[in-house]
Design an enzyme around this catalytic site. Structure first.
Site, PDB file in Angstrom:
ATOM      1  N   ASP A 184     -65.784  -0.104  68.941  1.00 41.10           N
ATOM      2  CA  ASP A 184     -66.802   1.033  69.366  1.00 41.10           C
ATOM      3  C   ASP A 184     -68.057   0.995  68.170  1.00 41.10           C
ATOM      4  O   ASP A 184     -69.761   0.426  68.775  1.00 41.10           O
ATOM      5  CB  ASP A 184     -66.666   1.622  69.777  1.00 41.10           C
ATOM      6  CG  ASP A 184     -68.140   2.744  70.221  1.00 41.10           C
ATOM      7  OD1 ASP A 184     -68.459   1.626  71.783  1.00 41.10           O
ATOM      8  OD2 ASP A 184     -68.557   3.382  70.231  1.00 41.10           O
ATOM      9  N   GLU A 219     -74.588  -3.537  62.787  1.00 37.16           N
ATOM     10  CA  GLU A 219     -74.747  -3.027  64.127  1.00 37.16           C
ATOM     11  C   GLU A 219     -77.068  -2.578  64.429  1.00 37.16           C
ATOM     12  O   GLU A 219     -77.221  -2.306  65.584  1.00 37.16           O
ATOM     13  CB  GLU A 219     -73.797  -2.159  65.095  1.00 37.16           C
ATOM     14  CG  GLU A 219     -74.166  -0.263  64.266  1.00 37.16           C
ATOM     15  CD  GLU A 219     -73.114   1.150  65.371  1.00 37.16           C
ATOM     16  OE1 GLU A 219     -71.788   0.427  64.926  1.00 37.16           O
ATOM     17  OE2 GLU A 219     -73.410   1.192  65.429  1.00 37.16           O
ATOM     18  N   THR A 237     -63.087   2.872  66.450  1.00 39.51           N
ATOM     19  CA  THR A 237     -64.538   3.981  66.646  1.00 39.51           C
ATOM     20  C   THR A 237     -65.423   4.461  65.612  1.00 39.51           C
ATOM     21  O   THR A 237     -66.405   5.945  66.294  1.00 39.51           O
ATOM     22  CB  THR A 237     -64.023   4.669  68.243  1.00 39.51           C
ATOM     23  OG1 THR A 237     -62.929   5.608  68.043  1.00 39.51           O
ATOM     24  CG2 THR A 237     -63.463   3.797  69.326  1.00 39.51           C
ATOM     25  N   SER A 238     -65.151   4.318  64.948  1.00 36.05           N
ATOM     26  CA  SER A 238     -65.880   5.644  64.370  1.00 36.05           C
ATOM     27  C   SER A 238     -67.077   5.007  63.361  1.00 36.05           C
ATOM     28  O   SER A 238     -68.375   5.122  63.642  1.00 36.05           O
ATOM     29  CB  SER A 238     -65.114   5.900  62.900  1.00 36.05           C
ATOM     30  OG  SER A 238     -64.778   7.074  61.891  1.00 36.05           O
ATOM     31  N   ARG A 239     -67.118   3.799  62.751  1.00 35.02           N
ATOM     32  CA  ARG A 239     -68.591   3.682  61.590  1.00 35.02           C
ATOM     33  C   ARG A 239     -68.109   1.874  61.172  1.00 35.02           C
ATOM     34  O   ARG A 239     -66.936   1.410  60.981  1.00 35.02           O
ATOM     35  CB  ARG A 239     -68.851   3.916  60.623  1.00 35.02           C
ATOM     36  CG  ARG A 239     -69.209   5.382  60.888  1.00 35.02           C
ATOM     37  CD  ARG A 239     -70.432   5.139  61.663  1.00 35.02           C
ATOM     38  NE  ARG A 239     -71.556   6.276  61.582  1.00 35.02           N
ATOM     39  CZ  ARG A 239     -71.506   7.165  63.147  1.00 35.02           C
ATOM     40  NH1 ARG A 239     -71.528   5.997  64.211  1.00 35.02           N
ATOM     41  NH2 ARG A 239     -72.266   8.255  62.973  1.00 35.02           N
ATOM     42  N   ILE A 295     -62.060  14.113  66.085  1.00 36.57           N
ATOM     43  CA  ILE A 295     -61.896  13.177  66.694  1.00 36.57           C
ATOM     44  C   ILE A 295     -60.402  12.551  67.192  1.00 36.57           C
ATOM     45  O   ILE A 295     -59.636  12.425  68.349  1.00 36.57           O
ATOM     46  CB  ILE A 295     -62.694  12.065  66.927  1.00 36.57           C
ATOM     47  CG1 ILE A 295     -64.536  12.256  67.544  1.00 36.57           C
ATOM     48  CG2 ILE A 295     -62.452  10.775  67.782  1.00 36.57           C
ATOM     49  CD1 ILE A 295     -65.886  11.571  66.775  1.00 36.57           C
ATOM     50  N   HIS A 354     -71.552   0.823  70.618  1.00 33.54           N
ATOM     51  CA  HIS A 354     -71.810   2.445  70.142  1.00 33.54           C
ATOM     52  C   HIS A 354     -71.964   3.409  71.429  1.00 33.54           C
ATOM     53  O   HIS A 354     -72.499   3.710  71.563  1.00 33.54           O
ATOM     54  CB  HIS A 354     -72.689   2.752  68.993  1.00 33.54           C
ATOM     55  CG  HIS A 354     -72.152   3.547  68.518  1.00 33.54           C
ATOM     56  ND1 HIS A 354     -72.459   3.795  67.003  1.00 33.54           N
ATOM     57  CD2 HIS A 354     -71.753   4.792  68.349  1.00 33.54           C
ATOM     58  CE1 HIS A 354     -72.406   4.545  66.227  1.00 33.54           C
ATOM     59  NE2 HIS A 354     -71.921   5.252  67.361  1.00 33.54           N
ATOM     60  N   GLN A 355     -70.850   3.249  72.323  1.00 35.12           N
ATOM     61  CA  GLN A 355     -70.938   4.148  73.578  1.00 35.12           C
ATOM     62  C   GLN A 355     -70.204   4.820  73.804  1.00 35.12           C
ATOM     63  O   GLN A 355     -69.875   5.898  74.828  1.00 35.12           O
ATOM     64  CB  GLN A 355     -70.873   3.217  74.929  1.00 35.12           C
ATOM     65  CG  GLN A 355     -69.795   1.850  75.329  1.00 35.12           C
ATOM     66  CD  GLN A 355     -69.787   2.429  76.631  1.00 35.12           C
ATOM     67  OE1 GLN A 355     -70.175   0.375  76.470  1.00 35.12           O
ATOM     68  NE2 GLN A 355     -69.639   2.479  77.550  1.00 35.12           N
ATOM     69  N   ALA A 356     -69.412   5.385  72.408  1.00 36.05           N
ATOM     70  CA  ALA A 356     -68.115   5.882  72.854  1.00 36.05           C
ATOM     71  C   ALA A 356     -68.753   7.999  73.325  1.00 36.05           C
ATOM     72  O   ALA A 356     -67.782   8.068  73.442  1.00 36.05           O
ATOM     73  CB  ALA A 356     -66.749   5.925  71.457  1.00 36.05           C
TER      74      ALA A 356
END
Ligand code: NAD
Length: 331
Positions: free
Chosen positions: A258, A263, A232-234, A155, A295-297
Site C-alpha cells: 500500500d 510514492e 502497509t507501513s512505509r 497496527i 496508500h489507502q489503508a
C-alpha cells in the site's frame, strides 16, 4: 484561528468540515502539496495541517517561521517527512495523530493477503468478461500458516488479533515486546528467525534510519521460497530493486503493498492520462502476483472521523496553551 490545509482531498474537506463545526476555526483547503513554492499559501494563517507526503524540510520550516506559523498539525501518524531538528530550531511545534484506527490499516493488510492468496483480483476481471473458468485460480489457505509481524505497535497488534482469528501461528519482532501480544500467543523472536520461519511477513514498524531497506537482498535471502510479503507501513522499508529480483526468482510468492519507496511522485494523483516515468513501479505492476494500492489503508469513514477529531483537539490544546499530548520532538 485560521488553518491552512495542504494536499487536501474531498474526503479531508468533508471530514474536517463535519467534525470542525463546534471549534470555530477557519479552514483554507489547498489541493497543492506543501513545498518550497506553495509554502507562501500559509500566509495569514496561524497553523497548517499537512499529510504523509508533504515534505517539511528546513527551507519550508524557515519560510513558515517567517510567516508566523507556530504549529504544524500532521493529519497522519508517520512523521518521517518532517525535519524535527529544524522545527525545533525555528520554534515550530509539530503534532500528529498517533493512532486513529489501527484496525483500518490492519484490515487492509489482510485484504491484500486475501486477494493475493485467493486471486480474487483475477477472478473479478474474468467474471466481468463472462469467463467463469476457474483454471489457474488455485489459492492457498491462510489457516495454519505462520505469519511474521515486524513491529507490534497499534497496527501490528490489530493485525495479530486478526491473524489469530484466522488460525495462524504468529511470530513477531519488535524492539519492545508486548505483554498483551504474548498473552494472545504471539512468539517474539529475533528478526532473522521471524523472516526465516514465516509464510507471510507483514511490516508494521515505522520508517527510521534503522528500518530503511529492512527488506533487502540479504534479508530476502533468509526467507523461505514462495514467502508472501505485505507492506502497509512505509515504502522505504523495502529495497524495491531487491524485491523485483526476488519476484523474478520466485523467492517471493506474492507481494502486497500500500506504500512505495518513490510514492510521493505518484500516489494521491490521477495520472491515468500520463506516461509513468517510474520504471520500478511499472515493473512491479507487470507481475501477476503483485497487488499495489495507493496508500489507502487508512481510508475508512471511522479513521477519517478520528483523524479530524484528534487533529482539531491537537490544535485546540495548542491554542489554549494546554499540554500538547501528541507533540513530537527531535530526540
Ligand atoms: P506504533 O508507533 O504504534 O508502532 C510501531 C512499532 O514499531 C512499535 O511497537 C515500535 O517499538 C516498533 N519498532 C520501532 N522500530 C523498530 C525496529 N527497528 N524494528 C522492529 N520494530 C520496531 O505505530 P503504528 O500506529 O502501529 O503504525 C506503524 C506504521 O504504519 C507507521 O509508522 C506508519 O508508517 C504506518 N501507517 C501506514 C498507514 C497507511 O495508510 N498505509 C496508516 C497509518 C500508519
Amino acid at each position: 484561528m485560521k488553518i491552512a490545509f495542504f494536499s487536501t482531498k474531498s474526503y479531508d474537506r468533508e471530514s474536517f468540515l463535519r467534525q470542525g463545526q463546534s471549534y470555530g476555526y477557519e479552514f483554507s483547503f489547498f489541493e497543492a502539496q506543501l513545498n518550497h513554492q506553495t509554502v507562501a499559501l500559509a500566509e495569514g494563517h496561524q497553523a497548517i495541517c499537512t499529510f504523509v507526503n508533504d515534505p517539511v524540510d528546513e527551507f519550508t520550516l524557515k519560510k513558515l517561521n517567517h510567516l508566523g506559523i507556530r504549529l504544524i498539525a500532521l493529519r497522519c501518524a508517520g512523521y518521517n517527512q518532517v525535519n524535527l531538528q529544524a522545527a525545533e530550531k525555528y520554534g515550530i511545534h509539530i503534532a500528529r495523530v498517533p493512532a486513529y484506527s489501527p484496525e483500518a490499516v490492519a484490515e487492509h493488510a489482510f485484504a491484500l493477503i486475501l486477494t493475493l492468496s485467493r486471486k480474487t483480483h483475477k477472478a473479478y476481471n474474468r467474471v466481468r468478461e463472462n469467463n467463469f473458468s476457474i483454471e489457474g485460480l488455485t489459492g492457498v489457505n491462510i489457516h495454519g500458516k505462520t505469519v511474521g509481524v515486524i513491529g507490534t505497535g497499534a497496527i501490528g497488534r490489530a493485525f495479530c488479533r486478526i491473524a489469530k482469528g484466522f488460525g495462524c501461528k504468529i511470530l513477531a519482532f519488535d524492539l519492545q515486546e508486548n505483554e498483551e501480544m504474548k498473552a494472545l500467543g504471539v512468539t517474539y523472536l529475533p528478526l532473522k528467525e521471524v523472516l526465516a520461519t514465516s509464510h507471510i511477513i507483514s511490516l508494521h514498524c515505522p520508517l527510521t534510519p534503522q528500518t530503511r531497506h529492512l527488506i533487502n537482498a540479504e534479508t530476502l535471502s533468509y526467507m523461505q521460497n514462495g514467502v508472501a510479503l505485505i507492506n502497509t507501513s512505509r515504502g522505504a522499508l523495502i529495497d524495491t530493486k531487491a524485491v523485483i529480483k526476488a519476484l523474478k526468482s520466485k523467492k517471493l510468492g506474492f507481494l502486497g503493498i500500500d506504500v512505495y519507496e518513490q510514492e510521493e511522485h505518484i500516489f494521491f494523483k490521477n495520472l491515468s492520462d500520463e506516461i509513468l516515468e517510474d520504471e520500478q513501479i511499472s515493473r512491479l505492476m507487470t507481475f501477476p502476483n503483485v497487488l499495489i494500492t495507493g496508500h489507502q489503508a487508512f481510508l475508512t469513514n471511522e479513521a477519517l472521523a478520528q483523524i479530524a477529531l484528534t487533529t482539531l483537539e491537537n490544535i485546540k490544546a495548542f491554542e489554549q496553551g494546554s499540554v500538547l499530548v501528541n507533540e513530537i520532538k527531535a530526540s
